[in-house]
Design a protein around this motif. Structure first.
Motif, PDB file in Angstrom:
ATOM      1  N   MET A   1      -8.115  16.063  -5.582  1.00 48.41           N
ATOM      2  CA  MET A   1      -7.528  16.511  -6.848  1.00 48.41           C
ATOM      3  C   MET A   1      -6.165  15.867  -7.041  1.00 48.41           C
ATOM      4  O   MET A   1      -5.358  15.842  -6.128  1.00 48.41           O
ATOM      5  CB  MET A   1      -7.406  18.038  -6.861  1.00 48.41           C
ATOM      6  N   GLU A   2      -5.903  15.338  -8.230  1.00 45.01           N
ATOM      7  CA  GLU A   2      -4.634  14.666  -8.485  1.00 45.01           C
ATOM      8  C   GLU A   2      -3.496  15.675  -8.535  1.00 45.01           C
ATOM      9  O   GLU A   2      -3.600  16.743  -9.123  1.00 45.01           O
ATOM     10  CB  GLU A   2      -4.724  13.926  -9.819  1.00 45.01           C
ATOM     11  N   GLN A   3      -2.396  15.350  -7.868  1.00 45.21           N
ATOM     12  CA  GLN A   3      -1.240  16.221  -7.850  1.00 45.21           C
ATOM     13  C   GLN A   3      -0.218  15.781  -8.897  1.00 45.21           C
ATOM     14  O   GLN A   3      -0.075  14.603  -9.185  1.00 45.21           O
ATOM     15  CB  GLN A   3      -0.582  16.218  -6.463  1.00 45.21           C
ATOM     16  N   ARG A   4       0.479  16.774  -9.466  1.00 45.08           N
ATOM     17  CA  ARG A   4       1.516  16.458 -10.441  1.00 45.08           C
ATOM     18  C   ARG A   4       2.697  15.817  -9.737  1.00 45.08           C
ATOM     19  O   ARG A   4       2.984  16.092  -8.583  1.00 45.08           O
ATOM     20  CB  ARG A   4       1.945  17.722 -11.161  1.00 45.08           C
ATOM     21  N   CYS A   5       3.364  14.980 -10.471  1.00 41.80           N
ATOM     22  CA  CYS A   5       4.498  14.278  -9.873  1.00 41.80           C
ATOM     23  C   CYS A   5       5.570  14.112 -10.937  1.00 41.80           C
ATOM     24  O   CYS A   5       5.662  13.083 -11.590  1.00 41.80           O
ATOM     25  CB  CYS A   5       4.045  12.926  -9.331  1.00 41.80           C
ATOM     26  N   ASN A  24      -2.546   8.919  -3.318  1.00 45.08           N
ATOM     27  CA  ASN A  24      -3.247   8.790  -2.043  1.00 45.08           C
ATOM     28  C   ASN A  24      -4.660   9.378  -2.133  1.00 45.08           C
ATOM     29  O   ASN A  24      -4.883  10.410  -2.765  1.00 45.08           O
ATOM     30  CB  ASN A  24      -2.468   9.503  -0.930  1.00 45.08           C
ATOM     31  N   SER A  25      -5.600   8.715  -1.459  1.00 44.87           N
ATOM     32  CA  SER A  25      -6.995   9.169  -1.464  1.00 44.87           C
ATOM     33  C   SER A  25      -7.468   9.654  -0.101  1.00 44.87           C
ATOM     34  O   SER A  25      -8.468  10.370  -0.023  1.00 44.87           O
ATOM     35  CB  SER A  25      -7.910   8.026  -1.927  1.00 44.87           C
ATOM     36  N   CYS A  26      -6.809   9.254   0.960  1.00 46.98           N
ATOM     37  CA  CYS A  26      -7.256   9.549   2.327  1.00 46.98           C
ATOM     38  C   CYS A  26      -6.224  10.439   3.011  1.00 46.98           C
ATOM     39  O   CYS A  26      -5.152   9.961   3.423  1.00 46.98           O
ATOM     40  CB  CYS A  26      -7.456   8.255   3.123  1.00 46.98           C
ATOM     41  N   ALA A  27      -6.563  11.713   3.135  1.00 48.26           N
ATOM     42  CA  ALA A  27      -5.588  12.688   3.637  1.00 48.26           C
ATOM     43  C   ALA A  27      -5.048  12.325   5.015  1.00 48.26           C
ATOM     44  O   ALA A  27      -3.858  12.496   5.293  1.00 48.26           O
ATOM     45  CB  ALA A  27      -6.225  14.075   3.670  1.00 48.26           C
ATOM     46  N   LEU A 127      -4.324  -0.589  -1.437  1.00 49.09           N
ATOM     47  CA  LEU A 127      -4.769  -0.346  -2.811  1.00 49.09           C
ATOM     48  C   LEU A 127      -6.066  -1.102  -3.043  1.00 49.09           C
ATOM     49  O   LEU A 127      -6.091  -2.337  -2.993  1.00 49.09           O
ATOM     50  CB  LEU A 127      -3.701  -0.800  -3.808  1.00 49.09           C
ATOM     51  N   THR A 128      -7.155  -0.374  -3.270  1.00 50.44           N
ATOM     52  CA  THR A 128      -8.458  -0.999  -3.418  1.00 50.44           C
ATOM     53  C   THR A 128      -9.160  -0.500  -4.669  1.00 50.44           C
ATOM     54  O   THR A 128      -8.937   0.635  -5.111  1.00 50.44           O
ATOM     55  CB  THR A 128      -9.352  -0.708  -2.190  1.00 50.44           C
ATOM     56  N   PHE A 157      -2.114  -0.493  11.730  1.00 59.26           N
ATOM     57  CA  PHE A 157      -3.118   0.147  10.874  1.00 59.26           C
ATOM     58  C   PHE A 157      -2.571   1.422  10.220  1.00 59.26           C
ATOM     59  O   PHE A 157      -3.310   2.343   9.918  1.00 59.26           O
ATOM     60  CB  PHE A 157      -4.394   0.477  11.664  1.00 59.26           C
ATOM     61  N   ARG A 158      -1.271   1.458   9.999  1.00 63.34           N
ATOM     62  CA  ARG A 158      -0.656   2.616   9.363  1.00 63.34           C
ATOM     63  C   ARG A 158       0.004   2.212   8.042  1.00 63.34           C
ATOM     64  O   ARG A 158       0.596   1.133   7.932  1.00 63.34           O
ATOM     65  CB  ARG A 158       0.373   3.270  10.289  1.00 63.34           C
ATOM     66  N   PHE A 159      -0.115   3.116   7.069  1.00 60.62           N
ATOM     67  CA  PHE A 159       0.434   2.900   5.735  1.00 60.62           C
ATOM     68  C   PHE A 159       0.977   4.228   5.232  1.00 60.62           C
ATOM     69  O   PHE A 159       0.617   5.295   5.731  1.00 60.62           O
ATOM     70  CB  PHE A 159      -0.660   2.382   4.786  1.00 60.62           C
ATOM     71  N   ASN A 160       1.811   4.157   4.228  1.00 61.13           N
ATOM     72  CA  ASN A 160       2.303   5.403   3.634  1.00 61.13           C
ATOM     73  C   ASN A 160       1.229   6.091   2.802  1.00 61.13           C
ATOM     74  O   ASN A 160       1.216   7.320   2.685  1.00 61.13           O
ATOM     75  CB  ASN A 160       3.538   5.137   2.778  1.00 61.13           C
ATOM     76  N   ALA A 161       0.314   5.305   2.254  1.00 66.74           N
ATOM     77  CA  ALA A 161      -0.790   5.886   1.486  1.00 66.74           C
ATOM     78  C   ALA A 161      -1.934   4.877   1.418  1.00 66.74           C
ATOM     79  O   ALA A 161      -1.719   3.663   1.533  1.00 66.74           O
ATOM     80  CB  ALA A 161      -0.341   6.268   0.080  1.00 66.74           C
TER      81      ALA A 161
END
Length: 459
Positions: A1-5, A24-27, A127-128, A157-161
Motif C-alpha cells: 500500500m502506498e504511504q503518504r509523504c 519502496n516495494s520490498c519490505a 528501480l525496475t 547487495f544493499r540499497f536504501n529502497a
C-alpha cells in the motif's frame, strides 16, 4: 500500500525520508538513513535491475523466428509475454545458486552500488519496470539469496529502497521512472547529483531528454549506459518453458487469433556465424548499400539471425563420414571405429556446435534485388567465404557462401530462390571484392527455429 509523504505534515523523526517508504516495494530491503538528516542528502544513485545488476535471461534469439520472437516479447499476449512471466526470472535465480557469484550478478555494478550505499550523503535505490504485484517477492528473493548464499561484505547487495513499477502511477516504464525521480528531486531539494545506470540505450536517451527538461541548474546528472549483462537459460529448459508459456497463453486467450501452436522450421546444416561475426557482416552490408544508395540513413531489412554457410539444403542431411571428417578436421584416428564415429555424430546431432569452431575469410559481397521484392525482403545478400588454411570443411554446394533466410510461420520464404543461386553461384552471383577480407567465426552444426502457427483446431 502506498504511504503518504507530505513533508509539511511531519512531526516525528520516524517520518524522515518517507519518500523511500512511499516508493519502496520490498519490505526486507528498505534501509532508511537513521544518522543523517534529509537536508544532508546531496546525491541520488539509481540502478536498473534486469541486465544491469542481474543477468536476467531473455529469449535466445536464434531459437525462434523473428515473428515468434516478437510475439514472445510483446504485451499483446493475454499473459503479458516473456517479461511479465515470473517463471523465467525464478529459474534464473535458482540457477544463480549453483554458479559463481559473477555468473549472475554484475560485479562492476555491485561494487559501484556498494560505494553508493556506504556514502552518507547518498540515497541508492534499485528501480525496475517490473510490475510490483507480480515481481516484488522474486526480486527481494534474488537480493536475499545473494546476501546469504555467498560471502559478502555487510554492505554488498544493499540499497536504501528497491522500487518496482506501481501500475496505478504509470504502465510505461520510462514514465514511471521519471515520475519517481521527480518526486525524489522535490522531496530532497538538497540534491546536487543524480546518476542512473541502465542497459537499454533508448531508456538512457529518454532520461537525458528528461534531465534537460528539468531546468534545475543546481543538478548535475549522469545517465550511464551499461553493457547488457545477460545469461541464457539452458536450451532444453528454455524451450520447455516457452511451450508451457504458450499453453498458458492459449488457455487465457479470448480470441482464436490469440491462440498459437509451435512448429519447427526445416533443420539447417552448416557453419553458423557467431553473433559478433553476424554483426560484422551486417555492418559491411549497410556500409556498402549506403555507399551505392548515397543515403546515410538507409537501413536494409537483413535476414533473420543467424547468418550461416549452408553445406546442404534445409531439411537435408549430409553423409555421416563428412560430419566426422569436418568435426575432426579429417583426423582419421578420431573416427577409426564405430564407437568413435557414433560419439562424434551424437555430439553433432545434439546440437553442440560450439564444440567445433571453424574460421573463414570473407572476401566478396553480392547484393541482389529479391524476386519477391517488398518491404519485408527487398534484397538477397551473399558473402563469399574461404575456410582457414589446412581446415577440412564439406559442402554440397560448389562454393562456401554466407547467406540467411526469411521465415513465414514454419516455412522458409525464399528457400527455392536462394538454393538455386547457391547451386549455380559461379554463374548466378557476381561478387564485389571487399576492401579488406573479414575473418568470421562459425560453429559447425545444425539448427532449426520455432515458429508460431495458429492452433490447428482454430484453422
Amino acid at each position: 500500500m502506498e504511504q503518504r509523504c507530505n513533508k509539511g505534515e511531519m512531526s516525528d523523526k520516524n517520518d524522515n525520508h518517507c519518500v523511500l517508504r512511499k516508493w519502496n516495494s520490498c519490505a526486507l530491503e528498505l534501509t532508511v538513513p537513521s544518522e543523517i538528516s534529509e537536508s544532508a542528502i546531496t546525491k541520488l544513485h539509481i540502478y536498473d535491475f534486469d541486465n544491469t545488476l542481474f543477468a536476467t535471461p531473455g529469449p535466445t534469439e536464434h531459437f525462434y523466428t523473428r515473428e515468434l520472437l516478437n510475439l514472445l516479447t510483446s504485451s499483446v499476449l493475454p499473459n503479458g509475454g516473456w517479461w511479465n512471466e515470473q517463471e523465467f526470472l525464478r529459474a534464473a535465480i535458482k540457477i544463480s545458486k549453483t554458479k559463481p557469484r559473477g555468473y549472475s550478478w554484475n560485479e562492476e555494478i555491485i561494487r559501484l552500488a556498494e560505494k553508493s550505499f556506504c556514502s552518507k550523503d547518498t540515497i541508492s535505490i534499485v528501480l525496475t519496470g517490473r510490475e510490483e504485484g507480480k515481481f516484488y517477492e522474486l526480486i527481494q528473493h534474488a537480493l536475499q539469496t545473494a546476501k546469504s548464499h555467498w560471502k559478502c561484505s555487510r554492505n554488498e547487495f544493499r540499497f536504501n529502497a528497491v522500487c518496482l513499477k506501481k501500475t496505478a502511477i504509470s504502465k510505461y516504464t520510462s514514465e514511471y521512472k521519471k515520475e519517481l525521480m521527480r518526486d525524489f528531486l522535490k522531496y530532497y531539494p538538497s540534491l546536487r547529483e543524480l546518476t542512473i545506470y541502465d542497459d537499454r540505450v533508448h531508456q538512457i536517451e529518454a532520461f537525458k531528454t528528461f534531465f534537460h527538461s528539468l531546468d534545475l541548474p543546481r543538478l548535475k546528472w549522469f545517465a550511464i549506459p551499461v553493457r547488457p549483462f545477460t545469461k541464457s537459460l539452458p536450451r532444453e529448459q528454455e524451450l520447455e518453458m516457452v511451450t508451457e508459456m504458450m499453453d498458458k497463453n492459449n488457455s487465457q486467450a479470448f480470441s482464436p487469433s490469440q491462440k498459437f501452436d509451435l512448429s519447427w522450421t526445416p533443420k539447417q546444416t552448416g557453419y553458423i556465424l557467431s553473433m559478433a561475426s553476424h554483426r560484422l557482416l551486417s555492418k559491411e552490408v549497410i556500409k556498402y548499400l549506403r555507399r551505392i544508395k548515397g543515403r546515410k540513413t538507409f537501413k536494409p531489412k537483413l535476414y533473420e539471425y543467424p547468418l550461416y554457410i549452408p553445406c546442404a539444403e534445409p531439411g537435408e542431411n549430409i553423409p555421416a563420414l563428412e560430419i566426422a571428417k569436418t568435426w575432426s578436421n579429417n583426423n582419421l584416428c578420431a573416427f577409426d571405429s564405430e564407437e568413435r564415429l557414433h560419439r562424434i555424430l551424437k555430439q553433432f546431432y545434439q546440437q553442440q556446435p560450439a564444440k567445433c569452431i571453424i574460421h573463414f575469410q570473407v572476401t566478396g559481397l553480392a547484393v541482389i534485388s529479391s524476386v519477391y521484392h517488398n518491404k519485408r525482403k527487398p534484397l538477397e545478400v551473399y558473402f563469399k567465404a574461404t575456410p582457414e588454411p589446412n581446415r577440412y570443411a564439406f559442402s554440397k554446394f560448389p562454393e562456401f557462401i554466407v547467406t540467411g533466410y526469411f521465415y513465414n510461420k514454419d516455412k522458409i520464404d525464399d528457400l527455392e530462390v536462394v538454393t538455386e543461386r547457391l547451386l549455380n553461384s559461379k554463374k548466378a552471383i557476381h561478387w564485389t571484392p571487399l576492401d579488406n577480407s573479414i575473418s568470421i567465426k562459425t560453429f559447425f552444426g545444425q539448427y532449426a527455429k520455432l515458429a508460431p502457427i495458429l492452433c490447428s483446431n482454430e484453422l
